[in-house]
Every structure is written in structure tokens, then in C-alpha cells.
Design a protein around this motif. Structure first.
Motif, short mmCIF file in Angstrom:
data_model
loop_
_atom_site.label_atom_id
_atom_site.label_comp_id
_atom_site.label_asym_id
_atom_site.label_seq_id
_atom_site.Cartn_x
_atom_site.Cartn_y
_atom_site.Cartn_z
N LYS A 1 8.11 -14.20 -2.61
CA LYS A 1 8.23 -13.30 -3.76
C LYS A 1 7.16 -13.59 -4.80
O LYS A 1 6.47 -12.68 -5.30
N LYS A 2 7.00 -14.87 -5.12
CA LYS A 2 6.03 -15.26 -6.16
C LYS A 2 4.60 -14.97 -5.72
O LYS A 2 3.78 -14.50 -6.51
N GLN A 3 4.31 -15.25 -4.45
CA GLN A 3 2.94 -15.06 -3.96
C GLN A 3 2.55 -13.59 -3.89
O GLN A 3 1.40 -13.23 -4.13
N LEU A 4 3.50 -12.74 -3.56
CA LEU A 4 3.21 -11.30 -3.51
C LEU A 4 2.83 -10.78 -4.89
O LEU A 4 1.95 -9.93 -5.04
N VAL A 5 3.48 -11.32 -5.92
CA VAL A 5 3.13 -10.94 -7.30
C VAL A 5 1.79 -11.55 -7.69
O VAL A 5 0.92 -10.89 -8.26
N LYS A 6 1.62 -12.83 -7.36
CA LYS A 6 0.38 -13.54 -7.72
C LYS A 6 -0.85 -12.92 -7.08
O LYS A 6 -1.91 -12.84 -7.69
N LYS A 7 -0.72 -12.49 -5.84
CA LYS A 7 -1.88 -11.97 -5.09
C LYS A 7 -2.38 -10.65 -5.67
O LYS A 7 -3.52 -10.24 -5.41
N ARG A 8 -1.58 -9.97 -6.45
CA ARG A 8 -1.97 -8.66 -6.98
C ARG A 8 -3.28 -8.75 -7.76
O ARG A 8 -4.21 -7.96 -7.53
N ILE B 1 10.19 -5.70 7.97
CA ILE B 1 10.49 -6.18 6.63
C ILE B 1 11.90 -5.83 6.17
O ILE B 1 12.34 -6.32 5.12
N ASP B 2 12.61 -5.02 6.93
CA ASP B 2 13.98 -4.66 6.53
C ASP B 2 14.89 -5.88 6.48
O ASP B 2 15.95 -5.83 5.84
N SER B 3 14.52 -6.95 7.16
CA SER B 3 15.34 -8.16 7.17
C SER B 3 15.23 -8.96 5.87
O SER B 3 16.04 -9.85 5.62
N PHE B 4 14.26 -8.64 5.04
CA PHE B 4 14.09 -9.34 3.77
C PHE B 4 14.93 -8.69 2.68
O PHE B 4 15.35 -7.54 2.79
N ASP B 5 15.15 -9.44 1.60
CA ASP B 5 15.97 -8.87 0.53
C ASP B 5 15.20 -7.79 -0.23
O ASP B 5 13.99 -7.61 -0.06
N GLU B 6 15.93 -7.09 -1.09
CA GLU B 6 15.38 -5.93 -1.78
C GLU B 6 14.17 -6.29 -2.63
O GLU B 6 13.18 -5.54 -2.67
N GLN B 7 14.21 -7.44 -3.31
CA GLN B 7 13.11 -7.83 -4.18
C GLN B 7 11.83 -8.06 -3.39
O GLN B 7 10.75 -7.63 -3.82
N ILE B 8 11.93 -8.71 -2.25
CA ILE B 8 10.74 -8.95 -1.42
C ILE B 8 10.19 -7.61 -0.93
O ILE B 8 8.97 -7.39 -0.97
N ARG B 9 11.07 -6.72 -0.48
CA ARG B 9 10.60 -5.42 0.00
C ARG B 9 9.91 -4.64 -1.11
O ARG B 9 8.87 -4.01 -0.89
N GLU B 10 10.46 -4.72 -2.31
CA GLU B 10 9.84 -4.03 -3.44
C GLU B 10 8.47 -4.63 -3.77
O GLU B 10 7.52 -3.90 -4.08
N ILE C 1 6.48 -6.17 -1.67
CA ILE C 1 5.57 -5.76 -0.60
C ILE C 1 5.07 -4.34 -0.83
O ILE C 1 3.86 -4.07 -0.81
N GLU C 2 6.01 -3.45 -1.06
CA GLU C 2 5.64 -2.04 -1.25
C GLU C 2 4.79 -1.85 -2.49
O GLU C 2 3.85 -1.04 -2.50
N GLY C 3 5.09 -2.63 -3.54
CA GLY C 3 4.30 -2.53 -4.76
C GLY C 3 2.86 -2.98 -4.56
O GLY C 3 1.92 -2.35 -5.08
N LEU C 4 2.66 -4.04 -3.80
CA LEU C 4 1.31 -4.54 -3.55
C LEU C 4 0.54 -3.59 -2.62
O LEU C 4 -0.66 -3.38 -2.81
N ILE C 5 1.22 -3.03 -1.65
CA ILE C 5 0.58 -2.04 -0.78
C ILE C 5 0.11 -0.85 -1.60
O ILE C 5 -1.03 -0.39 -1.47
N GLU C 6 0.99 -0.35 -2.47
CA GLU C 6 0.66 0.82 -3.29
C GLU C 6 -0.47 0.51 -4.27
O GLU C 6 -1.39 1.31 -4.45
N ALA C 7 -0.42 -0.68 -4.89
CA ALA C 7 -1.43 -1.03 -5.90
C ALA C 7 -2.82 -1.14 -5.30
O ALA C 7 -3.82 -0.93 -6.01
N THR C 8 -2.91 -1.49 -4.03
CA THR C 8 -4.23 -1.74 -3.42
C THR C 8 -4.63 -0.68 -2.40
O THR C 8 -5.64 -0.84 -1.72
N GLN C 9 -3.87 0.40 -2.30
CA GLN C 9 -4.09 1.36 -1.23
C GLN C 9 -5.45 2.06 -1.28
O GLN C 9 -5.96 2.52 -0.26
N ASN C 10 -6.05 2.12 -2.46
CA ASN C 10 -7.36 2.77 -2.58
C ASN C 10 -8.52 1.79 -2.55
O ASN C 10 -9.68 2.20 -2.67
#
Length: 234
Positions: A78-85, A101-110, A112-121
Motif C-alpha cells: 500500500k505504502k509503496q504504491l503511493v510512494k511510487k507515484r 488483484i481481486d484477492s487484495f483488499d479494497e485499499q490496495i486495489r484502489e 493500484i488503479e489510482g497509479l495506473i490512471e495517474a500514469t496512463q499517458n
């Protein structure tokens, strides 16, 4: 750089726990240090001209580890996904994930999806984390999806070839692996990217992942360049 360059590098980041024990620390300390090593290797990959970097972060088999270690790994993720942004935005890195990723909790999935969206371009290095990933399951999953489409009549079985099959894999939009690196002294692939490493060159490094440096990455790339890749030909 030409054809004899590993544009797609995959790394099995092995040895965090063993390294920590050598330091007289808990295994979790090794995972923490190892997560920070990712930053410098991402930067090194960019400097070297690598276009795709796939990191074996958490396998389907890792759920068998002690519950206390898994809890630590989930918090760290969780922390690293935020830090890597910040790093990924600064370095023009595009982020992706392979695995279930469905096996992870909601916060981790969010996260992940947030980092994918932030860097998609972003248009630079593509970094994929393999999370809850297993190579055999990936192939079975693809076969199941194709079977469903055959059943519906959307695919003729005679159409199925390697190209079609590959479109049903997780990272179907990136090329196969050129160079597979494994740290930690072990010499096996551990169910990682079984389809995509069919013609990859392997480099095994005795150093544990927390010890891995940009010079080690450069040395692996230079080793790759010295090899003759025939792909079954002469």
C-alpha cells in the motif's frame, strides 16, 4: 541500440529475507529495503534504454508464507504504491499490473488503479508489477477465456494460434521478455512469465535483491549483448 538489446527486462527479486537474516534482522526488514531498491533499478533501466520492466513482486505461492509476513507485505505494498507515484510521474513511467488483484483488499486495489490512471499517458518506461501472479494460472486463464468464446461461436478453433492465444494473457500489449534476471543465487523461474520467457536469455545473480545495484543491471545487459540469439535458427 539495435536488435541485440533487451528492451523488455523481467526480474525475479529474490533474497530479501535471507539478506535480512544475514544482517541479524527480521525478514520484513529485507522486504522493506528491497522495495526501495526498486526505485533505483527503475531509474537505472531508464538510463540504460530499457522500455519494459516486469518485476515479480508477489506470487500466488507467496500466500503460503506466515500470516505476519503477509500482513507486513500488504501494508508495505500500500505504502509503496503511493510512494511510487511521484517517482513515476517525474520519470515519465507508465505503470501496470499483471495478476489477479481481486484477492487484495479494497485499499490496495484502489492504490493500484489510482497509479495506473495517474500514469496512463506517460510515454517512457513501462513498469509492470506481477502481483498475485502465477504463470501456469495465466495460461489456464487464457485457455478458459478462449474456450468460452469458442463455445459462444465467436472464435473458430481453427483460428487459434500463438498470436491469438497471446492476446488473452495479462500483458498482451507488450512484447515477450528479452532478458530474465534472478537475484539470490537460485537458478529457476518459479512459475514466472512461462509463456513470455520462451526465448529469453537468463542471467542469474548471486547477490540478494537488497544488494542489487544499477551496475549489476548494466552488467546483465552487457552479458545479454554478448550472447547469440538464434531463436531456433542457425
Amino acid at each position: 541500440m539495435g536488435e541485440n538489446f533487451p528492451y523488455h527486462v523481467a526480474i525475479i527479486m529474490d533474497g530479501n529475507g535471507r539478506w535480512a537474516k544475514q544482517q541479524g534482522k527480521n525478514r520484513t526488514y529485507g522486504h522493506y529495503i528491497g522495495s526501495n531498491v526498486v526505485d533505483r533499478i527503475v531509474e537505472a533501466a531508464i538510463d540504460e534504454g530499457v522500455r519494459y520492466l516486469t518485476l515479480y513482486t508477489f506470487s500466488t505461492e507467496n500466500w503460503k508464507r506466515p500470516k505476519s509476513e503477509i500482513r507486513f507485505l500488504m501494508v508495505l505494498l500500500k505504502k509503496q504504491l503511493v510512494k511510487k507515484r511521484d517517482l513515476f510521474l517525474k520519470k515519465n513511467v507508465r505503470f501496470g499490473v499483471i495478476g489477479e488483484i481481486d484477492s487484495f483488499d479494497e485499499q490496495i486495489r484502489e492504490n493500484i488503479e489510482g497509479l495506473i490512471e495517474a500514469t496512463q499517458n506517460n510515454t517512457g518506461l513501462r513498469v509492470n508489477l506481477a502481483l498475485n501472479y502465477g504463470g501456469r494460472y495465466e495460461i489456464v486463464r487464457a485457455a478458459r477465456q478462449i474456450a468460452e468464446e469458442v463455445k459462444r461461436g465467436d472464435i473458430d478453433p481453427n483460428q487459434i494460434d500463438e498470436g491469438l492465444f497471446a492476446r488473452y494473457l495479462y500483458a498482451h500489449d507488450i512484447p515477450d521478455v528479452d532478458l530474465l534476471i534472478r537475484t539470490g543465487g537460485e537458478k529457476r523461474v518459479s512459475n514466472f512469465l512461462l509463456w513470455q520467457i520462451s526465448y529469453a536469455e537468463f542471467v542469474f545473480v548471486d547477490k540478494y535483491w537488497p544488494e542489487f545495484t544499477r551496475d549489476d543491471l548494466r552488467a546483465a545487459i552487457e552479458e545479454f549483448k554478448r550472447r547469440k540469439r538464434r531463436f531456433g535458427g542457425l
